[in-house]
Design a protein around this motif. Structure first.
Motif, PDB file in Angstrom:
ATOM      1  N   LEU A 790       0.823  -1.208   0.000  1.00  0.00           N
ATOM      2  CA  LEU A 790       0.000   0.000   0.000  1.00  0.00           C
ATOM      3  C   LEU A 790       0.859   1.261   0.000  1.00  0.00           C
ATOM      4  CD1 LEU A 790      -2.559  -1.089   2.788  1.00  0.00           C
ATOM      5  CD2 LEU A 790      -2.678  -1.510   0.317  1.00  0.00           C
ATOM      6  N   MET A 791       2.159   1.103   0.231  1.00  0.00           N
ATOM      7  CA  MET A 791       3.042   2.266   0.361  1.00  0.00           C
ATOM      8  C   MET A 791       3.630   2.589  -1.006  1.00  0.00           C
ATOM      9  SD  MET A 791       4.789   1.033   3.940  1.00  0.00           S
ATOM     10  CE  MET A 791       5.519   2.605   4.330  1.00  0.00           C
ATOM     11  N   THR A 792       2.876   3.328  -1.789  1.00  0.00           N
ATOM     12  CA  THR A 792       3.205   3.578  -3.200  1.00  0.00           C
ATOM     13  C   THR A 792       3.728   4.967  -3.466  1.00  0.00           C
ATOM     14  OG1 THR A 792       0.917   4.195  -3.599  1.00  0.00           O
ATOM     15  CG2 THR A 792       1.490   1.878  -3.945  1.00  0.00           C
ATOM     16  N   ASP A 793       3.820   5.806  -2.455  1.00  0.00           N
ATOM     17  CA  ASP A 793       4.247   7.186  -2.701  1.00  0.00           C
ATOM     18  C   ASP A 793       5.741   7.277  -3.002  1.00  0.00           C
ATOM     19  OD1 ASP A 793       1.698   7.930  -2.285  1.00  0.00           O
ATOM     20  OD2 ASP A 793       2.062   9.201  -0.535  1.00  0.00           O
ATOM     21  N   ASP A 794       6.493   6.350  -2.474  1.00  0.00           N
ATOM     22  CA  ASP A 794       7.951   6.407  -2.657  1.00  0.00           C
ATOM     23  C   ASP A 794       8.484   4.976  -2.576  1.00  0.00           C
ATOM     24  OD1 ASP A 794      10.852   6.617  -1.914  1.00  0.00           O
ATOM     25  OD2 ASP A 794      10.392   8.766  -1.995  1.00  0.00           O
ATOM     26  N   PRO A 795       9.359   4.580  -3.498  1.00  0.00           N
ATOM     27  CA  PRO A 795       9.881   3.199  -3.504  1.00  0.00           C
ATOM     28  C   PRO A 795      10.629   2.839  -2.228  1.00  0.00           C
ATOM     29  CG  PRO A 795      10.373   4.301  -5.575  1.00  0.00           C
ATOM     30  CD  PRO A 795       9.854   5.363  -4.661  1.00  0.00           C
ATOM     31  N   SER A 796      11.119   3.861  -1.511  1.00  0.00           N
ATOM     32  CA  SER A 796      11.907   3.571  -0.302  1.00  0.00           C
ATOM     33  C   SER A 796      11.038   3.261   0.912  1.00  0.00           C
ATOM     34  CB  SER A 796      12.821   4.750   0.016  1.00  0.00           C
ATOM     35  OG  SER A 796      12.065   5.889   0.378  1.00  0.00           O
ATOM     36  N   HIS A 797       9.790   3.602   0.830  1.00  0.00           N
ATOM     37  CA  HIS A 797       8.939   3.487   2.015  1.00  0.00           C
ATOM     38  C   HIS A 797       8.759   2.053   2.487  1.00  0.00           C
ATOM     39  CE1 HIS A 797       6.996   7.699   1.258  1.00  0.00           C
ATOM     40  NE2 HIS A 797       8.255   7.765   1.685  1.00  0.00           N
ATOM     41  N   PRO A 798       8.489   1.070   1.604  1.00  0.00           N
ATOM     42  CA  PRO A 798       8.347  -0.302   2.102  1.00  0.00           C
ATOM     43  C   PRO A 798       9.606  -0.776   2.824  1.00  0.00           C
ATOM     44  CG  PRO A 798       7.468  -0.136  -0.116  1.00  0.00           C
ATOM     45  CD  PRO A 798       8.177   1.157   0.159  1.00  0.00           C
ATOM     46  N   GLY A 828      12.451   8.745  13.220  1.00  0.00           N
ATOM     47  CA  GLY A 828      12.232   9.701  12.138  1.00  0.00           C
ATOM     48  C   GLY A 828      11.511   9.062  10.962  1.00  0.00           C
ATOM     49  N   ASP A 829      11.910   7.800  10.639  1.00  0.00           N
ATOM     50  CA  ASP A 829      11.223   7.100   9.547  1.00  0.00           C
ATOM     51  C   ASP A 829       9.741   6.901   9.861  1.00  0.00           C
ATOM     52  OD1 ASP A 829      13.527   6.964   8.082  1.00  0.00           O
ATOM     53  OD2 ASP A 829      14.033   4.903   8.690  1.00  0.00           O
ATOM     54  N   LEU A 830       9.455   6.509  11.098  1.00  0.00           N
ATOM     55  CA  LEU A 830       8.054   6.250  11.463  1.00  0.00           C
ATOM     56  C   LEU A 830       7.231   7.539  11.432  1.00  0.00           C
ATOM     57  CD1 LEU A 830       5.927   4.238  12.368  1.00  0.00           C
ATOM     58  CD2 LEU A 830       6.636   4.630  14.745  1.00  0.00           C
ATOM     59  N   ARG A 831       7.832   8.613  11.914  1.00  0.00           N
ATOM     60  CA  ARG A 831       7.122   9.894  11.896  1.00  0.00           C
ATOM     61  C   ARG A 831       6.826  10.307  10.448  1.00  0.00           C
ATOM     62  NH1 ARG A 831       6.881  14.011  15.617  1.00  0.00           N
ATOM     63  NH2 ARG A 831       8.535  13.105  16.899  1.00  0.00           N
ATOM     64  N   HIS A 832       7.808  10.078   9.568  1.00  0.00           N
ATOM     65  CA  HIS A 832       7.630  10.437   8.155  1.00  0.00           C
ATOM     66  C   HIS A 832       6.535   9.579   7.507  1.00  0.00           C
ATOM     67  CE1 HIS A 832       8.584  11.750   4.103  1.00  0.00           C
ATOM     68  NE2 HIS A 832       8.705  10.466   3.722  1.00  0.00           N
ATOM     69  N   LEU A 833       6.534   8.288   7.795  1.00  0.00           N
ATOM     70  CA  LEU A 833       5.516   7.404   7.220  1.00  0.00           C
ATOM     71  C   LEU A 833       4.118   7.755   7.745  1.00  0.00           C
ATOM     72  CD1 LEU A 833       7.401   3.971   7.380  1.00  0.00           C
ATOM     73  CD2 LEU A 833       7.023   5.421   5.374  1.00  0.00           C
ATOM     74  N   LYS A 834       4.066   8.088   9.005  1.00  0.00           N
ATOM     75  CA  LYS A 834       2.756   8.481   9.575  1.00  0.00           C
ATOM     76  C   LYS A 834       2.216   9.715   8.857  1.00  0.00           C
ATOM     77  CE  LYS A 834       0.500  10.210  13.715  1.00  0.00           C
ATOM     78  NZ  LYS A 834      -0.030  11.396  13.033  1.00  0.00           N
ATOM     79  N   LYS A 835       3.076  10.701   8.690  1.00  0.00           N
ATOM     80  CA  LYS A 835       2.646  11.937   8.040  1.00  0.00           C
ATOM     81  C   LYS A 835       2.213  11.675   6.604  1.00  0.00           C
ATOM     82  CE  LYS A 835       4.277  16.604   6.973  1.00  0.00           C
ATOM     83  NZ  LYS A 835       5.408  17.565   7.076  1.00  0.00           N
ATOM     84  N   LYS A 836       2.895  10.744   5.944  1.00  0.00           N
ATOM     85  CA  LYS A 836       2.638  10.491   4.528  1.00  0.00           C
ATOM     86  C   LYS A 836       1.349   9.703   4.318  1.00  0.00           C
ATOM     87  CE  LYS A 836       4.567  11.358   0.532  1.00  0.00           C
ATOM     88  NZ  LYS A 836       4.864  12.722   0.122  1.00  0.00           N
ATOM     89  N   TYR A 837       1.093   8.709   5.187  1.00  0.00           N
ATOM     90  CA  TYR A 837      -0.013   7.787   4.906  1.00  0.00           C
ATOM     91  C   TYR A 837      -1.201   7.883   5.878  1.00  0.00           C
ATOM     92  CZ  TYR A 837       3.272   5.686   1.678  1.00  0.00           C
ATOM     93  OH  TYR A 837       4.148   5.482   0.642  1.00  0.00           O
TER      94      TYR A 837
END
Length: 839
Positions: A790-798, A828-837
């Motif tokens: 489901l994480m399609t906004d950026d290839p690095s997210h998965p 920081g990664d988790l905060r970024h993913l939360k904001k994004k999705y």
């Protein structure tokens, strides 16, 4: 904004809440509050109720005796000096902000309600003034928009009359009931009173010879002339039937019947001895009379006795024509001195007389007053004597000679009525003593007044004289009271005695006929009154019947609207059931009974349903759902801006809880109602958080860690964000234990991120009932593979999500502790993913 809402509530010292005030701020239209059992959840719900009403309904509904709630509102561990209060900030429908507070001034006691002080915007107020917020309390006991477990089933267990009153009040038809009650009271107050004249008519109709002439009077009212003629015809027939000669005129015929009656009665007993005249009222001297006497004393004090004596002599001298008209000196007529009454001397005499004119006028007025008093005393003395029954006014010898003996009375009325005779005798003795007392006072005062008239100079004290007249007034009151007591005793005795005497003399009803003929005007007035009352009663009865029909129609319409509302919410809670709520309505033919009806159908469209009482067929869960439906329907009917629900679906299974969380709450929020939900079911609480994230739902937890401190409130708002914030604090710590704890929490936060992402994805794909609890028991290793696609906004997210598990895995086991840098990068990664999705 069209409805009021609660912005915040602060509670101190109320029931489970302790000395440190706890506040809940509501920024959303929906709030969910979770607490395990016995942590203060019900106390919080009751705080809303207490704020609005000054009471808690649980005391009324649950206590076997209300003294069981003595000292129940103040926290038992609160210092006595600390105040117990509840405060709220409220936004009114017009958008204005207000404060509302209630302070407990006296707790419930064994025999009294609690006492409170309500304030609006800092000023003393009462519950009626809550309308400034658009808050209108409902019918007690469920007056506040607060629903708890102990109130869900109130209306199913309430007494029929209480249930009917409750519904009629919330449907605003109590004015119809008041109108009906007023008319019913009017009807009950209309009665064809048995006036003395009507009773006498009954007695006269019992006379066989008179009955054919006067019986029709019970059905109609004749003209005055016809009534007199009717009574005369009856008297004529009675005289003729008695074998006596009939006189030629009506007046003579009436006298003849009276004479005939007296003669026949006399042979048995002289009942005429009981007759008496009405007692005249005592008329005290007017206030002006006492003023005249006081003026006389005042003026007399201004003139010495010698002057008064000479003034009288001078007046007599001036009344002699020769002196009055003298122009030359005259010889004195008293001493014989020649030429002593000169014109100058006569002028001097006139001056002295003139100087005492005011006194002379005052003396004349005083004498007039005293003579009037003397006449008043004489008149009243006669009135008192006339007020006595004849046998008391006559001497003992006269009574015996006439056959008026107590022994004869006892023989006639019999031993069964001995008590009537004893009471009559006792009252007669007291009346005689009272008469002697007032007669003695009148005689004494008459003698005093007579002496004053003969020599007004003997008057020295107006107050003493006035006190004597007041004594007469008191004696008159006593005599009048004794006379009333005697009259009551005489009437009771005479009713029996007259019946015996009339039976013995064959004159039953004659006296009644004589009395009616003696005052036909009073009889006609009584007939008009009785027939008018009967006609009025009939008309009012018809009006009452019409009011009942009209009220029934209005009630049916109103109950129909309420039933539709209840059924709407029932269907949202329990759609498609074969057993369902059908209606709430008054029982046919009963004004004080309201029934809840359930429908039983074998068809999906509910056709051909059999109606039964819900009490008989509904389960406890169904009754609770019906109570909730009724509460919501009532709240919306009354325009409530907010409702507080304390575990409203605790007894329901998962399906119906889901319907409540989805269907019911969505509808309430769409209707503009603020909803505050308290629950002990953590799963439901979490589900609400995620389902209503888009509405920024307010999330709270309450707990009682230390009973001495009472219940505390924690705002858990954005649960994932709260977790991240806590992790940041721990990650900054240098101690290994803190880093290990931060790693564990960070992994939990990653799992929470995955659950929220999956739920949102399912919502977006047509699964509105999806909830976080669907993923309970799943760890990050199981959740991450489902989220990565489901994480399609950026290839690095998965990859970042996958690395969270690998980097933080040691923190979950007895392995190496993650370095501080690893924690910061993962955070920081988790905060970024939360904001994004999830934003």
């Amino acid at each position: 904004m069209t409805k009021p809402r609660i912005d915040s509530i602060e509670i101190q010292g109320f029931r489970a809440f302790g000395k440190k005030a706890q506040e809940l701020a509501f920024g959303s239209a929906i709030a969910a509050i979770w607490a395990p059992n016995s942590q203060g959840k019900t106390s919080l719900a009751e705080a809303f109720e207490f704020l609005l009403t000054g009471q808690i309904v649980r005391r009324q509904l649950m206590a076997s005796t209300q003294d069981e709630f003595a000292d129940a509102l103040r926290n038992a561990h609160m210092p006595s000096a600390d105040p117990v209060f509840i405060r709220a900030n409220i936004t009114a429908p017009d958008g204005s902000k207000h404060s509302l507070s209630r302070t407990l001034t006296a707790d419930y006691a064994k025999r009294q309600d609690c006492q409170t002080k309500l304030e609006i915007d800092g000023k003393p107020a009462n519950e009626g003034q809550l309308a400034v917020f658009g808050i209108h309390l409902s019918q007690p006991p469920l007056a506040a928009p607060v629903l708890a477990q102990h109130t869900l089933g109130y209306l199913f267990s309430a007494k029929p009359q209480d249930r009917a009153t409750y519904f009629k009040t919330i449907l605003e038809v109590t004015d119809l009931e008041e109108l009906r009650a007023a008319v019913a009271t009017l009807e009950s107050g209309i009665s064809a009173a048995d006036t003395p004249e009507w009773k006498k008519l009954d007695g006269a109709i019992a006379v066989e010879a008179a009955k054919p002439h006067i019986q029709y009077l019970t059905k109609s009212v004749p003209l005055s002339s016809n009534l007199a003629e009717t009574l005369d015809q009856a008297i004529t027939s009675v005289i003729a039937a008695a074998g006596a000669s009939v006189p030629t005129t009506p007046a003579e015929r009436l006298t003849a019947l009276e004479t005939l009656l007296a003669e026949r009665r006399e042979k048995t007993f002289p009942i005429d001895g009981f007759k008496k005249k009405a007692l005249a009222d005592w008329m005290a001297p007017a206030e002006i009379a006492w003023e005249e006497l006081q003026t006389y004393l005042t003026e007399r004090g201004k003139v010495d006795e010698e002057t008064r004596r000479l003034a009288a002599l001078f007046r007599e001298a001036l009344s002699i024509p020769a002196i009055e008209e003298a122009s030359d000196p005259l010889d004195c007529m008293l001493c014989g001195t020649e030429g002593s009454l000169t014109p100058e001397r006569v002028a001097f005499i006139r001056t002295r007389v003139s100087e005492t004119e005011t006194f002379q006028s005052a003396e004349k007025a005083a004498l007039d007053v005293l003579r009037a008093m003397s006449g008043k005393l004489s008149t009243h003395g006669s009135a008192v004597s006339d007020g006595l029954p004849r046998f008391l006014a006559a001497g003992a010898g006269v009574r015996r000679a006439g056959g008026f003996r107590v022994s004869r009375i006892r023989d006639l009325v019999g031993a069964d009525n001995a008590a009537l005779v004893d009471r009559w005798l006792a009252c007669a003795r007291m009346l005689a003593r009272s008469k002697a007392k007032i007669t003695r006072r009148i005689a004494q005062l008459t003698e005093t007044v007579t002496g004053l008239i003969e020599d007004p100079d003997t008057l020295t004290d107006v107050k003493a004289l006035r006190d004597s007249f007041d004594g007469i007034a008191r004696a008159h009151d006593d005599f009048s009271g004794r006379l009333e007591e005697y009259q009551s005793a005489q009437t009771a005795l005479l009713d029996v005695l007259a019946e015996v005497v009339d039976a013995a003399s064959d004159t039953g009803g004659w006296q009644d006929l004589v009395d009616l003929a003696g005052d036909p005007g009073a009889l006609r007035a009584a007939l008009v009154g009785r027939h008018s009352q009967a006609a009025l009663k009939t008309e009012v009865g018809k009006a009452l019947s019409q009011i009942d029909k009209g009220n029934e129609k209005v009630l049916n319409d109103k109950f129909g609207e309420l039933s539709d509302g209840i059924q709407y919410w029932w269907d949202l809670l329990r759609p498609g059931e074969a057993t369902f709520f059908s209606a709430v309505k008054p029982r046919k033919g009963a004004r004080r009974t309201v029934d809840f009806k359930a429908g039983l159908s074998v068809h999906t469209d509910r056709s051909g349903a059999k109606l039964r009482d819900v009490i008989a067929v509904f389960s406890q869960s169904q009754l609770h759902c019906l109570g909730l439906s009724l509460f919501i329907a009532r709240a919306l009917h009354e325009g409530a801006g907010f409702i507080v629900l304390d575990d409203p679906i605790l007894s329901s299974d998962e399906d119906y809880r889901a319907y409540f969380k989805a269907n019911v709450l969505e509808e309430l929020l769409a209707a503009g109602v603020q909803v505050i939900i308290l629950t002990q079911d953590q799963k439901s609480w979490k589900d609400l958080e995620h389902r209503y994230l888009h509405r920024n739902i307010d999330m709270f937890q309450i707990a009682m860690i230390d009973p001495a401190d009472g219940t505390s409130v924690t705002n858990t708002g954005d649960d994932l964000m709260a977790m991240i914030t806590r992790i940041e604090v721990l990650a900054r710590g240098g101690h290994a234990d803190l880093r290990k704890q931060a790693g564990e929490l960070l992994r939990n936060a990653a799992e929470r991120f995955c659950k929220e992402a999956l739920v949102r994805h399912r919502w977006a794909n047509g699964h509105p009932n999806a909830a976080l609890s669907d993923y309970d028991g799943k760890n990050l290793g199981q959740l991450s593979p489902q989220v990565e696609p489901l994480m399609t906004d950026d290839p690095s997210h998965p990859g970042k999500l996958r690395s969270l598990g690998s980097e933080l895995n040691p923190a979950k086991h007895d392995d190496g502790i993650p370095p501080q840098g690893t924690l910061k990068v993962a955070l920081g990664d988790l905060r970024h993913l939360k904001k994004k999705y999830l934003s």
